[in-house]
Design an enzyme around this catalytic site. Structure first.
Site, short mmCIF file in Angstrom:
data_model
loop_
_atom_site.label_atom_id
_atom_site.label_comp_id
_atom_site.label_asym_id
_atom_site.label_seq_id
_atom_site.Cartn_x
_atom_site.Cartn_y
_atom_site.Cartn_z
N GLU A 213 0.83 -1.19 0.00
CA GLU A 213 0.00 0.00 0.00
C GLU A 213 0.87 1.25 0.00
OE1 GLU A 213 -2.94 -0.31 3.14
OE2 GLU A 213 -3.14 1.88 3.01
N HIS B 248 24.58 6.38 14.16
CA HIS B 248 23.12 6.34 14.10
C HIS B 248 22.57 7.75 14.16
CE1 HIS B 248 18.95 5.32 15.79
NE2 HIS B 248 18.98 4.92 14.53
N GLU C 108 16.00 0.39 4.54
CA GLU C 108 14.92 -0.45 5.04
C GLU C 108 13.83 -0.44 3.97
OE1 GLU C 108 12.74 1.16 8.32
OE2 GLU C 108 12.78 -0.72 9.43
N GLU D 80 12.29 -6.16 12.97
CA GLU D 80 11.85 -5.58 14.25
C GLU D 80 10.38 -5.87 14.56
OE1 GLU D 80 12.92 -1.65 13.34
OE2 GLU D 80 11.14 -1.28 12.12
#
Lengths: 665, 665
Positions: free
Chosen positions: A158, A368, A467, A473
């Site tokens: 979607e 990060h 990703e 996760e």
């Protein structure tokens, strides 16, 4: 009333075929000067007459009254080398048709459309020239259609929602697609597979595909609440709209069409980009054993990080990711609440000391940068954050754009901010800017909550992964967790677009509070081969790797950079077997995964060098293995001598897999 | 990663039922403060949990973190009178639930949602209060969902294209809807009918419905390339999102829910609005017998118009429409090429003389303002055009916004112009402005290429009709012409929203070059009753009416303003029978139409006054009548004496119909 709604006779403006002539594309013009293309394969209609054109916000429509001004055909055949990837050498072989169109009734305004037809599919794009009739282009709608002729089933994600990339992949009749992201993969009744996507998405809105009626899809440009979806000045080209076409799912995966349509490497020497594996302080937070934020359970401490550095060094992992190292994780850190620092760490995390400690041990910290979707704020601090890492020898960064189903925050021209989609033109610009700026500092970028991958890793080989789909996760805390067919769904949809930082290797096979995940241990190992990324995280807690030394050996052995890749078995949403040759040795690796159905797949080892003997280290589901019960842990590890003539039988359990390492004797 | 993607328990914030308790609505809140509503009917789920909320361009998301600040319930029961319409008296009976919500984490920002539940359906809207946290609201996405629980079939019109309102109505499984306009009508497996629409669309973008997945539809606000879809300052309310619910198609049509949710009449005395029939200089241009533009075949000449004025006077038609009267029809008159004058006629058309001539004969010219979609230009000239007509005694105007699949042109803030959808917020504003400005001059407006009808005729009763669907003109030159089931498709979709200027009565049963249309003569007559409009055009050339005096009598007799309306038979896309009582006499009229299937429908005359005898003048398909061959002209005209106890058998031919006039003896 509608003008011109009468019968039209169509005039063929040009045709172009694939080098092997199996695929042919025709571009036609009707009486009203509307332009459309159609695709045939093996003599049968595949894409029926599909419109081309645009509606503009600042000028009359760019979809009617066209005539042909000039037609050019050409062909191209070369082979280029990737600095890293699923294979070393990529052949780029196509025939091209270029049509220069003019709208006589609108001051001879011009638009070109270029088709490149490969043996493995079709790509086309529009080219807007410099012209006084259109000094600025504000596109309100791209009218490109994809009208699929034969009845088909679709596997799609979607789009149109902020976090839709992380929804499960759906399987429906093509006629039941709503608004889809790309890649969108279909399989027609006669078995033809098509993956719709785009290549080289630069300074343009991301394309979603909206089902119009029947099996007609239309481009739907990600909107902006502050202007037209696309605004450009002067000459420009659109991204390539691509259709990878094959007789089976494996053929789709084997196609390099999207990479071939991207510009060559602009960065030159990228030896500072290191395909490798990593571990880190990450899964423990998803398990709620520790926190990103400060306090007694803070995960990103100097002590905890040292443990992981030591573990990485012991076991040959180059990288250690640490999340929660920097100020800003306390309270509401997403969206407008975002207050991350990209230079200041929590008091219990000594970044310089840890970075030095790691390097002494042959390991690197992985940076990060979680932005909380606040692009405006991040862009102000990004350079300082990059400088800091570069200075400390941190040479790659995982970035994030987490919002709670909300929108990202972008800078406004007036100095304020506004909300918008990350897929918008401004989002697309930001993501690439983060990568090109990082390259100045010899930093590689792994983007989470990213824009879709459209092959720009060819042009900017420091864009190492992203990703952009539902990752591991969700097996920690998801509602629901990933379904048993999730990985096989990914292979022939998401994975067609490029590497995914999926973070496999949860040998504990459980998430929060011991909730089991839909996998066997052998499938966790196979995922290292099947789900491609140049950088791969062995995601579990180190304790779990120490608990399962047998399976862990495969994880330690498996490389992440390849000389060659072959898809040996594949069926949409059911199973996939991929064989890959290590770029830096003569070893081969095979991974095979299945959905909830047990399968026995014959594996012919014809990819091995003939005349050589190999030791096959096999990690397979045990006889009773089954993802649905405690036998998910049943794994058999054995060795066998094989040659290229051997045929192995891969017995995959429900929710299972198999991983094999082949080493020449 | 997604924040908060864990299991939620839902808290019911409030419930409200229809007065007869058959329909109930519950509004719930989950742990993350997302709000959703659900609808049950007769104890069964009809609409499953469906989200509410918004994403904003200029502020954080308005869809999470809500808690309930205040809940109010009330009920309402009154009956109001329409100055014209399908019935004189309308009952407005509902129960209301009002929830005031607050986002504590976002400075206590507030939003209210109000539900009104009627025996015939549900309406809800959002209310944005004046608040310092949100002085301006820029809505980028409305997140309102409609998740249909039972499996359903849908009848829908495509949206998202400039002329999509004129596409045929599609019938597909609800799961195969793409992007639909409203009304969107569905029928569930157990026969429940729902029409999704909106009421009181004012200063907001028109709502399309986008299928998301399965049977979930989501609001999709018409975009603007120059800002957010909706931009408002201070307090405002959204249009009502409506669901008319009934056990059958007839029940849907009988509902006045949309009118009931509109504001009462703001114009006061509207005796200057005249429900009536008209003829005109129009069809001949569609047949290509004459031209809109100047030249030897110019249709709008003084002489030709006089012929039609005389014909109208002879036959009791109040109005004569003349298209092509004004400068600007030569060359490319649509879009940016538009150069219409709204005050200057062609030299061969004497507007003042003709207007006077008409009025002497008890007839009025009907004005024509074709804008070519150039709203910017029209707004500059509209007042002058209105003044001219008002001065000359022309008291109604047909307007048009024809573009060739392109966009309309709107004025920009900087004095320039830009392109956009007519359904956008700025389009919606323009259409209403044209109507309110016209009211100042006591002019009634019939809008072609309009925004959808959302019941504003209650508030502005000079907005007498509109097109907004595929009309009779497609039977002249369409590719394709209207299908045999087109009118029956319209009744329970388009016609649920309000009057349509369909222009029935083509007794010649043919279009350009004698191409036959998919209808019998009796169906043409029945359409005057079945397709409601207070102003109805007898569209054929006068010669054809003079050729068929028998059938023409019905056209002369049938009124256009009603005291009452009853739908006696109805099935989606198949057939419809409607009975209406003249507002100005005791006469009743019945129209019945079918698709390509012949039918015999029992017509119980229980709507007639008991104890009275009526003469029924029946116009019915002949025994061999069939739309597919020359027998389409077979019509039987007969009389019969009937009472309320009579049951007539309506024998409808393929593509046929029946029209009956009941006069008390």
């Amino acid at each position: 009333m509608l003008l011109g709604a009468t019968a039209h006779a169509d005039e063929v403006l040009g045709t172009v075929s694939s080098p092997n002539h199996a695929i042919s594309v025709a571009v036609e013009r009707d009486d009203g000067g509307h332009i459309a293309y159609a695709v045939q394969r093996n003599g049968k209609p595949l894409i029926a007459s599909s419109k081309l054109g645009f509606l503009l916000a600042n000028a009359p429509q760019l979809d009617i009254g066209f005539t042909l001004a000039k037609k050019t055909t050409s062909d191209h055949d070369d082979t280029w080398e990737q600095p890293w990837g699923e294979r070393r050498y990529v052949r780029n072989h196509y025939q091209e048709l270029r049509l220069e169109l003019v709208q006589k009734e609108l001051n001879n305004r011009r638009l070109a459309v270029v088709f490149r037809v490969f043996d493995d599919g079709v790509g086309f794009r529009y080219e807007f020239p410099d012209q006084p009739e259109l000094p600025d282009t504000r596109i309100s709608d791209e009218l490109t259609e994809f009208v699929v002729a034969p009845k088909a089933t679709a596997w799609w994600q979607e789009a149109g929602e902020k976090a839709a990339l992380e929804y499960s992949i759906r399987k429906t009749p093509l006629a039941e697609v709503g608004m889809a992201n790309t890649p969108l993969t279909i399989r027609t009744e006669d078995g033809t597979h098509i993956a719709f996507h785009e290549a080289a998405l630069v300074d343009y809105a991301s394309m979603w595909l909206r089902k119009v009626d029947g099996q007609k899809l239309r481009a739907h440009l990600t909107p902006s609440a502050y202007g037209a979806p696309v605004e450009r000045h002067g000459a420009f080209t659109t991204p390539w709209r691509t259709m990878q076409i094959a007789d089976n799912a494996a053929g789709l995966y084997m196609s390099d069409l999207v990479l071939n349509l991207n510009e060559p490497n602009k960065l030159g020497d990228v030896s500072w980009v290191h395909p490798s594996k990593f571990v880190g302080v990450w899964w423990e937070m998803h398990l709620e054993n520790s926190t990103w934020g400060s306090g007694a359970k803070h995960g990103a401490t100097t002590a905890n990080t040292k443990r992981y550095i030591d573990f990485a060094a012991r076991n040959g992992f180059r990288g250690v990711l640490v999340e929660g190292w920097n100020l800003g994780w306390d309270g509401n850190w997403s969206g407008s609440g975002s207050s991350f620092s990209f230079t200041q760490s929590y008091p219990d995390f000594d970044l310089p000391a840890l970075s030095a400690y790691a390097q002494q041990k042959g390991v690197r910290l992985i940076g990060h940068h979680e932005t909380g979707g606040n692009v405006a704020r991040y862009e102000q601090q990004m350079d300082a954050g990059y400088q800091l890492y570069a200075k400390l020898g941190v040479d790659s960064i995982k970035s994030g754009y987490v919002t709670d189903g909300g929108e990202a925050i972008f800078p406004s021209a007036d100095g304020g901010t506004h909300f918008g989609y990350t897929d918008s033109q401004e989002g697309v610009r930001h993501y690439l800017k983060a990568v090109t700026e990082a390259a100045r500092y010899k930093l590689a970028i792994d983007t989470h909550e990213p824009v879709k991958d459209t092959g720009l890793r060819r042009t900017y080989p420091n864009w190492i992964s992203r990703e952009g789909a539902r990752g591991m996760e969700y097996n920690a805390w998801g509602n629901p967790i990933n379904s048993v067919d999730h990985e096989v769904n990914l292979v022939f949809t998401r994975m067609l677009s490029g590497p995914m930082d999926y973070t496999p290797g949860i040998l504990s096979l459980e998430g929060v509070k011991g909730r089991p995940i839909n996998s066997t241990q052998a499938k966790q190992l196979a995922s290292f081969v099947v789900i491609y990324s140049p950088i791969v995280m062995a995601a579990d807690l180190m304790e779990n790797y120490e608990k399962y030394p047998g399976p862990f050996k495969f994880i330690k052995d498996v490389p992440t950079d390849w000389a060659d890749t072959r898809v040996l078995h594949g069926a949409m949403g059911e199973y996939a077997t991929i064989a890959r040759k290590d770029r830096h040795s003569d070893n081969w690796y095979v991974g095979s995964i299945t959905d909830g159905t047990a399968r026995t797949l014959p594996l012919a080892l014809t990819f091995l060098d003939p005349g050589k003997r190999y030791v096959a280290e096999i990690y397979r589901d045990g006889e009773q293995a089954d993802y649905r019960n405690s036998h998910r842990f049943d794994i058999v590890i054995e060795k066998q001598t094989v040659t290229a003539a051997t045929v192995l039988q891969l017995k995959l359990a429900p929710g299972g897999g198999q991983a094999i390492r082949f080493t020449p004797q």
